[in-house]
Design a protein around this motif. Structure first.
Motif, mmCIF file in Angstrom:
data_model
loop_
_atom_site.group_PDB
_atom_site.id
_atom_site.type_symbol
_atom_site.label_atom_id
_atom_site.label_comp_id
_atom_site.label_asym_id
_atom_site.label_seq_id
_atom_site.Cartn_x
_atom_site.Cartn_y
_atom_site.Cartn_z
ATOM 1 N N LEU A 57 7.110 0.952 -8.690
ATOM 2 C CA LEU A 57 7.073 1.812 -7.502
ATOM 3 C C LEU A 57 8.404 2.536 -7.263
ATOM 4 O O LEU A 57 8.416 3.638 -6.702
ATOM 5 C CB LEU A 57 6.676 0.981 -6.271
ATOM 6 C CG LEU A 57 5.171 0.730 -6.192
ATOM 7 C CD1 LEU A 57 4.847 -0.393 -5.220
ATOM 8 C CD2 LEU A 57 4.427 2.002 -5.781
ATOM 9 N N CYS B 193 8.076 11.080 -6.386
ATOM 10 C CA CYS B 193 7.793 11.676 -5.069
ATOM 11 C C CYS B 193 8.900 12.669 -4.703
ATOM 12 O O CYS B 193 8.627 13.759 -4.200
ATOM 13 C CB CYS B 193 7.706 10.600 -3.987
ATOM 14 S SG CYS B 193 6.251 9.581 -4.129
ATOM 15 N N THR C 101 -4.236 6.947 -2.099
ATOM 16 C CA THR C 101 -3.905 5.594 -1.633
ATOM 17 C C THR C 101 -3.983 4.606 -2.797
ATOM 18 O O THR C 101 -4.966 4.602 -3.548
ATOM 19 C CB THR C 101 -4.902 5.145 -0.542
ATOM 20 O OG1 THR C 101 -4.930 6.138 0.470
ATOM 21 C CG2 THR C 101 -4.501 3.806 0.061
ATOM 22 N N ILE D 133 9.739 1.689 1.582
ATOM 23 C CA ILE D 133 10.436 2.986 1.579
ATOM 24 C C ILE D 133 11.855 2.826 2.140
ATOM 25 O O ILE D 133 12.050 2.273 3.210
ATOM 26 C CB ILE D 133 9.662 4.007 2.447
ATOM 27 C CG1 ILE D 133 8.220 4.120 1.974
ATOM 28 C CG2 ILE D 133 10.369 5.360 2.489
ATOM 29 C CD1 ILE D 133 7.940 5.073 0.897
ATOM 30 N N ASP E 132 3.763 1.905 3.735
ATOM 31 C CA ASP E 132 4.604 1.341 2.682
ATOM 32 C C ASP E 132 5.887 0.750 3.264
ATOM 33 O O ASP E 132 6.770 1.478 3.722
ATOM 34 C CB ASP E 132 4.911 2.453 1.671
ATOM 35 C CG ASP E 132 5.496 1.907 0.379
ATOM 36 O OD1 ASP E 132 6.037 0.793 0.411
ATOM 37 O OD2 ASP E 132 5.402 2.607 -0.642
ATOM 38 N N GLU F 109 0.860 -1.187 0.000
ATOM 39 C CA GLU F 109 0.000 0.000 0.000
ATOM 40 C C GLU F 109 0.893 1.232 0.000
ATOM 41 O O GLU F 109 1.787 1.376 0.831
ATOM 42 C CB GLU F 109 -0.951 0.028 1.202
ATOM 43 C CG GLU F 109 -1.839 1.279 1.157
ATOM 44 C CD GLU F 109 -3.134 1.170 1.924
ATOM 45 O OE1 GLU F 109 -3.821 0.127 1.825
ATOM 46 O OE2 GLU F 109 -3.473 2.134 2.613
ATOM 47 N N THR F 110 0.637 2.086 -0.960
ATOM 48 C CA THR F 110 1.382 3.340 -1.044
ATOM 49 C C THR F 110 0.406 4.471 -0.793
ATOM 50 O O THR F 110 -0.645 4.543 -1.432
ATOM 51 C CB THR F 110 2.006 3.487 -2.451
ATOM 52 O OG1 THR F 110 2.979 2.467 -2.586
ATOM 53 C CG2 THR F 110 2.674 4.826 -2.637
ATOM 54 N N GLN F 111 0.750 5.300 0.179
ATOM 55 C CA GLN F 111 -0.114 6.438 0.484
ATOM 56 C C GLN F 111 0.736 7.703 0.371
ATOM 57 O O GLN F 111 1.839 7.759 0.931
ATOM 58 C CB GLN F 111 -0.690 6.285 1.888
ATOM 59 C CG GLN F 111 -1.962 7.075 2.092
ATOM 60 C CD GLN F 111 -2.719 6.633 3.338
ATOM 61 O OE1 GLN F 111 -2.144 6.443 4.390
ATOM 62 N NE2 GLN F 111 -4.026 6.491 3.208
ATOM 63 N N LEU F 112 0.231 8.671 -0.356
ATOM 64 C CA LEU F 112 1.027 9.865 -0.661
ATOM 65 C C LEU F 112 0.239 11.125 -0.358
ATOM 66 O O LEU F 112 -0.982 11.160 -0.538
ATOM 67 C CB LEU F 112 1.392 9.886 -2.151
ATOM 68 C CG LEU F 112 2.028 8.614 -2.748
ATOM 69 C CD1 LEU F 112 2.072 8.726 -4.270
ATOM 70 C CD2 LEU F 112 3.426 8.400 -2.182
ATOM 71 N N PRO G 257 5.465 10.433 1.279
ATOM 72 C CA PRO G 257 4.947 9.053 1.339
ATOM 73 C C PRO G 257 4.736 8.619 2.793
ATOM 74 O O PRO G 257 5.300 9.217 3.706
ATOM 75 C CB PRO G 257 6.069 8.238 0.705
ATOM 76 C CG PRO G 257 7.313 9.012 1.012
ATOM 77 C CD PRO G 257 6.947 10.456 1.213
ATOM 78 N N ASP H 66 8.698 6.405 -6.581
ATOM 79 C CA ASP H 66 9.504 7.004 -5.504
ATOM 80 C C ASP H 66 10.271 8.213 -6.037
ATOM 81 O O ASP H 66 10.364 9.258 -5.383
ATOM 82 C CB ASP H 66 10.516 5.981 -4.960
ATOM 83 C CG ASP H 66 9.842 4.913 -4.114
ATOM 84 O OD1 ASP H 66 8.677 5.117 -3.723
ATOM 85 O OD2 ASP H 66 10.476 3.878 -3.851
#
Lengths: 441, 249
Positions: free
Chosen positions: A381, A388, A368, A403, A400, A315-318, A395, A385
């Motif tokens: 991903l 980002c 998300t 990272i 996640d 799960e990537t949340q930004l 992030p 990154d």
């Protein structure tokens, strides 16, 4: 009757990215916390093991399972304040508060996490656009550190330690109890207004339009299963309402059977997104929904996560600033076309607050994604990154598990300050997890 | 109704506190650490609207027990029943345990409890006394000899109480406890399933009005208890050591 002992078990992070055989103990007396913490060199705090990333264990640390510290210590209805032990579940806390027409302003999407875990992760919830993160509701904490002893921390007392602790991944010590400021909640359910959107731009426009409407929960579901319909979906505008015949609401929960089969893949993701999108059209555009289903959509639907199978998910949340979100997604789409990642879930909501240390906080749009955990998606991903870093996107290290220290340092301006301030407080760096070791915290 | 629960801050004691409070009973809760008691009191009072008093007692220290219980002669006035889910174990409890620690175990698990019970029994004409023993007292083993001996002594004391309990209107109940889902058995591989302390608390509340009883919990321990009692001691030790040896191998 009790004689506390050290136990061991095999444990997974919730996203199943990390697995380890760990030692842990489960105290239920204050003296147990003191005595056992002192016996071990490295420790880490453990709630009910729902953290996506491995923040609650490491093979060289002894985990402190805090689930038996689950009492309500003080409640002042007039002042709208409550003090609870850190092992209490959000579910039990909310059930108690709803009886008194009160609520914690920030509620996480899953109700079975502990209050201590919620604070250490600085959770935000669906109201984060106007309520910010849980940091805004924490008045005071009682912390135990094996070398420093008991510490009362707040914005007035031990402020640096207070700031380090909220969103500090449990690295400053054990959060034993917390005092919260509450808000009135005289409602019993939600009136949902479902708005169809064709793409991400329309979604963002709705989020910005409703941003300043207090009490309206705005969040979206968007299809990210293929490039042709990328971003189409719905924005849900949820308004709390009161029904005359519902004086007291009580959360109810039925546990489902755990089905750990890898159902999600490129095809099922497309099918699911297609059916979900079209199924919504059969429902009224405006409908009523229970508190439980609106605030805690995954409670009772845990098999969504189990369908990722034993390999788990990412799960990537930004947090993305609105002014650059269009550019971010233009670049994102280019990589998407090239790598064709399997994204099972995409969702947007507003978030507000001042970013500090390594907290997932800031003013912008919270995005998300849930990915299948496979090589192709991991490469994709890595590209995200870099985006980002390029666009100053924040992030979430709680969500996640991938990272790296490099990305953390580039995305969080105060990451190094967090390390230094933590080291100033705790020279031996007692509390360490898998995540903290990866991020060199 | 008011119940005194000694050993209230954790495990079975804590569950008894919640069970009795949920039925609307006022409580006096007792253990060693005031921090645990204060927090338990606050939680109970907020959730169940009953009155809770706290009493710190160190059962390992008989002087402390005497001081607290004899604080005034009216200590037991208004107390409907007393429950003793208290106990102390020690990781070093083997036959060569330091004499100073032997005293702690025997005072905590037997002498202080009998002191409180005898004070209560002599003052009251009507009431409830609930004690808790252990299956570890079924026969002497290599581990926990002082704990087991104290629990066996306690069981014998309760049997005497029951035998003499024909003139007063006092209900005397004694539970012999097998494996429970407490910290003591948590994470261990056991050859029999654990009993739930929540279910036991419910049972204790339900049976509190029985005149006299001695109950094994979980129930299957009554069969094991019966078998152990009919097997000669030498054979019992042989069987036990055989299993221990195989366990090690």
């Amino acid at each position: 009757m009790e004689n506390i002992k050290l136990h061991n078990l095999n444990i997974n992070s919730f996203d199943r990215s990390h697995n380890s055989r760990i030692n842990f103990f489960r105290p239920d007396k204050y003296k147990d916390i003191e005595n056992f913490s002192k016996k071990h060199k490295n420790l880490i705090n453990m709630g009910l093991n729902f953290s996506y990333s491995p923040v609650f264990f490491h093979k060289k640390s002894v985990s402190i399972d805090f689930s038996r510290f689950n009492k309500i210590l003080n409640f002042n209805k007039k002042k709208k304040e409550i003090t609870v032990e850190a092992g209490i579940k959000i579910y039990d806390l909310v059930n108690f508060l709803l009886k008194h027409k009160l609520s914690l302003p920030q509620l996480p999407g899953y109700p079975f996490i502990t209050v201590g875990g919620a604070i250490a992760a600085n959770i935000h919830g669906k109201s984060s656009g106007f309520d910010g993160t849980i940091k805004n509701s924490v008045k005071e904490l009682l912390l135990f550190h094996k070398d420093k002893g008991w510490k009362k921390i707040s914005n007035r007392e031990n402020k640096v330690l207070f700031d380090l602790t909220i969103g500090g991944l449990g690295l400053t010590g054990t959060i034993v109890s917390a005092t919260f400021k509450l808000k009135s909640f005289p409602y019993s359910r939600f009136l949902i207004n479902r708005l169809e959107v064709k793409n991400i731009k329309e979604t963002i426009n709705y989020l910005i339009k409703y941003k300043n409407y207090k009490n309206l929960l705005i969040y979206s579901w968007n299809d990210a299963s293929n490039i042709n319909n990328f971003g189409r979906g719905y924005v849900f505008v949820s308004k709390p309402i009161k029904k005359n015949n519902e004086n007291n609401i009580k959360l109810n929960f039925k546990k489902n059977y755990k089905i750990l089969i890898p159902l999600w893949n490129s095809l099922t993701s497309k099918l699911f997104n297609y059916f979900f999108f079209n199924f919504q059209k059969f429902k009224n555009k405006k409908y009523e929904e229970s508190f439980m289903k609106t605030i805690f959509p995954f409670a009772g639907n845990e098999n969504y996560f189990n369908f990722f199978g034993s390999k788990g998910f990412i799960e990537t949340q930004l947090i993305i600033r609105p002014e650059i979100i269009e550019d971010f997604f233009k670049s994102f789409t280019k990589f998407y076309i090239k790598f064709k990642p399997e994204i099972i879930l995409l969702s947007f909501k507003n978030i507000s607050g001042k970013q500090k240390y390594i907290r997932f906080e800031g003013n912008g749009i919270c995005v998300t994604f849930d990915f299948l955990n496979n090589k192709k998606n991991l490469i994709f991903l890595e590209k995200i990154d870099k985006l980002c870093v390029k666009y100053n996107v924040i992030p979430s290290v709680i969500k996640d598990s991938r990272i790296s220290k490099k990305i953390l340092d580039k995305c969080f301006p105060e990451a190094e300050k967090f390390r230094n301030d933590l080291l100033k407080f705790d020279k031996k760096r007692v509390y360490k997890s898998e995540t903290s070791r990866r991020l060199k915290l | 109704m008011t119940y005194l629960i000694i050993g209230a801050s954790s495990g079975l004691g804590k569950d008894l506190v919640y069970e009795f409070a949920s039925k609307g009973n006022n409580l006096i809760i007792s253990s060693r650490d005031i921090r645990d008691l204060k927090n338990l009191k606050n939680d109970i009072e907020l959730k169940y609207k009953v009155k809770v008093k706290i009493l710190t007692i160190d059962l390992a220290n008989l002087d402390d027990v005497k001081k607290k219980i004899n604080l005034n002669n009216k200590f037991f006035d208004g107390i409907t029943g007393v429950l003793f889910p208290a106990g102390q174990m020690d990781d070093e409890d083997f036959i060569n345990l330091k004499p100073s620690l032997v005293g702690d175990l025997i005072f905590s698990n037997f002498i202080s409890i009998t002191y409180i019970i005898s004070s209560y029994y002599q003052k009251k004409e009507k009431g409830i006394i609930v004690g808790f023993g252990s299956v570890s007292a079924l026969f002497g083993r290599r581990t926990n000899p002082y704990y087991s001996a104290s629990k066996r002594a306690l069981e014998s004391y309760f049997e005497s109480l029951i035998s003499n309990n024909d003139k007063k209107n006092i209900n005397i109940q004694f539970y012999i406890l097998g494996y429970l889902d407490t910290n003591l058995s948590f994470g261990k591989k056991l050859f029999l399933p654990r009993g739930s302390t929540k279910n036991l608390s419910k049972l204790v509340y339900k049976k509190r009005l029985l005149k006299n009883c001695k109950i094994y919990f979980p129930i299957w321990w009554s069969i094991i208890g019966f078998i152990i009692n009919i097997i000669p001691f030498k054979i019992l030790i042989f069987i036990f050591n055989f299993f221990k040896k195989n366990e090690k191998n």
